[in-house]
Design a protein around this motif. Sequence first.
Motif, mmCIF file in Angstrom:
data_model
loop_
_atom_site.group_PDB
_atom_site.id
_atom_site.type_symbol
_atom_site.label_atom_id
_atom_site.label_comp_id
_atom_site.label_asym_id
_atom_site.label_seq_id
_atom_site.Cartn_x
_atom_site.Cartn_y
_atom_site.Cartn_z
ATOM 1 N N ARG A 188 29.327 1.069 -4.272
ATOM 2 C CA ARG A 188 28.801 -0.289 -4.467
ATOM 3 C C ARG A 188 29.749 -1.142 -5.300
ATOM 4 O O ARG A 188 30.407 -0.642 -6.213
ATOM 5 C CB ARG A 188 27.427 -0.233 -5.144
ATOM 6 N N LEU A 190 29.722 -4.886 -7.505
ATOM 7 C CA LEU A 190 28.992 -6.016 -8.072
ATOM 8 C C LEU A 190 29.990 -6.996 -8.672
ATOM 9 O O LEU A 190 30.897 -6.585 -9.397
ATOM 10 C CB LEU A 190 28.025 -5.568 -9.169
ATOM 11 N N GLN A 204 25.843 -8.564 -5.308
ATOM 12 C CA GLN A 204 26.231 -7.302 -4.687
ATOM 13 C C GLN A 204 26.962 -7.622 -3.403
ATOM 14 O O GLN A 204 26.413 -8.249 -2.495
ATOM 15 C CB GLN A 204 25.011 -6.432 -4.395
ATOM 16 N N ARG A 207 26.432 -4.168 1.827
ATOM 17 C CA ARG A 207 25.369 -3.173 1.751
ATOM 18 C C ARG A 207 25.939 -1.796 2.063
ATOM 19 O O ARG A 207 26.911 -1.665 2.810
ATOM 20 C CB ARG A 207 24.257 -3.498 2.754
ATOM 21 N N ASN A 308 21.031 -2.860 -10.198
ATOM 22 C CA ASN A 308 22.124 -3.802 -10.421
ATOM 23 C C ASN A 308 21.983 -4.513 -11.757
ATOM 24 O O ASN A 308 22.940 -4.660 -12.523
ATOM 25 C CB ASN A 308 22.177 -4.832 -9.297
ATOM 26 N N THR A 446 15.432 -4.844 -4.241
ATOM 27 C CA THR A 446 16.813 -5.022 -4.666
ATOM 28 C C THR A 446 17.444 -6.165 -3.888
ATOM 29 O O THR A 446 17.353 -6.220 -2.671
ATOM 30 C CB THR A 446 17.603 -3.727 -4.418
ATOM 31 N N SER A 448 20.819 -8.792 -3.012
ATOM 32 C CA SER A 448 22.274 -8.823 -3.022
ATOM 33 C C SER A 448 22.789 -9.834 -4.024
ATOM 34 O O SER A 448 23.931 -9.773 -4.440
ATOM 35 C CB SER A 448 22.795 -9.164 -1.619
#
Length: 505
Positions: A188, A190, A204, A207, A308, A446, A448
């Motif tokens: 992932r 961020l 984010q 995916r 996140n 969650t 993005s």
Amino acid sequence: MAAQRRTLMQSHQSWTDDLPLCEMCGVGTAPNCVYGPDGKGTQSHPIEDGHLRLRGEDGCFLYGVFNGYDGSRVANFAIQCLTAELLLGQLNSSHTDNDVRRILTQAFDVVEKSYFDTIDDALAEKAHLSNYLLPHNENVSFHQLSPQSQKVQERLKELEQEVSGGATAVVALMLNNKLYVANVGTNRVLLCKSSSDGQNQVLQIGRPHSTDNEDELQRLTALGVDSARVRQAGQIAGQSSTRRLGDYRVKINYNEIDLLSAAKTKPVIAEPEIHGSHSLDGVTGFLLLMSEGLINALESAHGPEQVNQEIVAMVAAELAQQSSLEAVAQSVVERVKRLHHDVYVSGRQRATYCSRHEDMTLLIRTLNYPLADAVLTPTQGGRIYPVSVPYSNSQSTSKTSVTLSLVMPSQSTLTNGTNTASTLEEGTPTPGQSPTATLQSTNTQTQSSSSSSGDGSLFRQRGSQAAQPDETGRVPPYVDFTQFYRLWASDNSDGQSTQGGLGPQ
């Protein structure tokens, strides 16, 4: 022959040894761990994660986090090969966004093909020996085999160890002050930045390519795979990723895997999903690259909804206290590790999800972000996190609201002055431990992208001095809660005295 293959796999190293490391970056790691009934952890296999953080020419920077499995061979090979394919003159400031995306895609394609070239002979030998052994020794135990067949069986085990394994990878490239992200698998990225209007935005980028990604399931369906079965299984050949580097089982022998047997063509691919460019002009904040093991450990402990925001809060707290990015990254990883362990030994509802964790890697790249002046190193008993963001009573915007809350010993949280049930029960400090600063989102899913209303102080430099512990191992208070108590009392006063409530006694 085996020596030649090893030489080929290591040949990229000499090409990239002299590339300088990026000094605006820090990396924290922790090995995998399995907990026993007594809460003590043991490492179950050698570390399989890897990373890169290099500075190229013409203002080019390359970062990556690699999550290996069944060994570290593929991850290590990808690190060396990707570096050679991206930082040895292939990129320059004259390239357009389309050029960069094309070069990134080609680099991953070269990594995949080059890796299989290194194991091609071993795969051929494995297939030949398997064809010899199986017809003559079906349903026969090892000790009943002839000496010759036993040698063949032992050789097959050696070859399997040599060719097995794979890796997922996420790579961040900075060129012309633009950010490009290439992702294969379940790691992932961020991007956290503070805008001029005081909004702290957490984006984010992309995916994960996993068995619950709708786009990936549609791609598999188009190839003839029963995506409903894939979703239900949650894994393909032991991994949740639908894209990965290496792993000959799902690339060459996929028709032998029940879930993939109906596929018209190779279903698990190594093609990266490219995101960007994202302009970094005037951006203040930081970029985070996280391995799947780090994400899963925090999700296991606290649930997936706020991962996140929690990671960003931990990083912001450490950036306000540490003067070394290495210390910042390592402290955050140690914090996640401690949270995961504490949930397991607590016996609470989520303890069953926390019996083990995989390797954890966190890479932090700051963007015009000043570090604190003093260093606070992790203690043996785990980091104690002060409140790093002043309490704010600003009204939420139309964007996803992320507000600071304190996880209090009473196992409830204070969000904008309202006493509510805690969504992070396991994060409640033990007696004698300072409250933990945590970002929470009002959304239950969650996102993005999310933002927090306030004065932008999440990214404000806050100097501090390291305090020496007393004989009990504690340090004097170094966080001023005056503003918090005043605002809480103002929002919750009903004409009654707050004496005996929150506040210093």
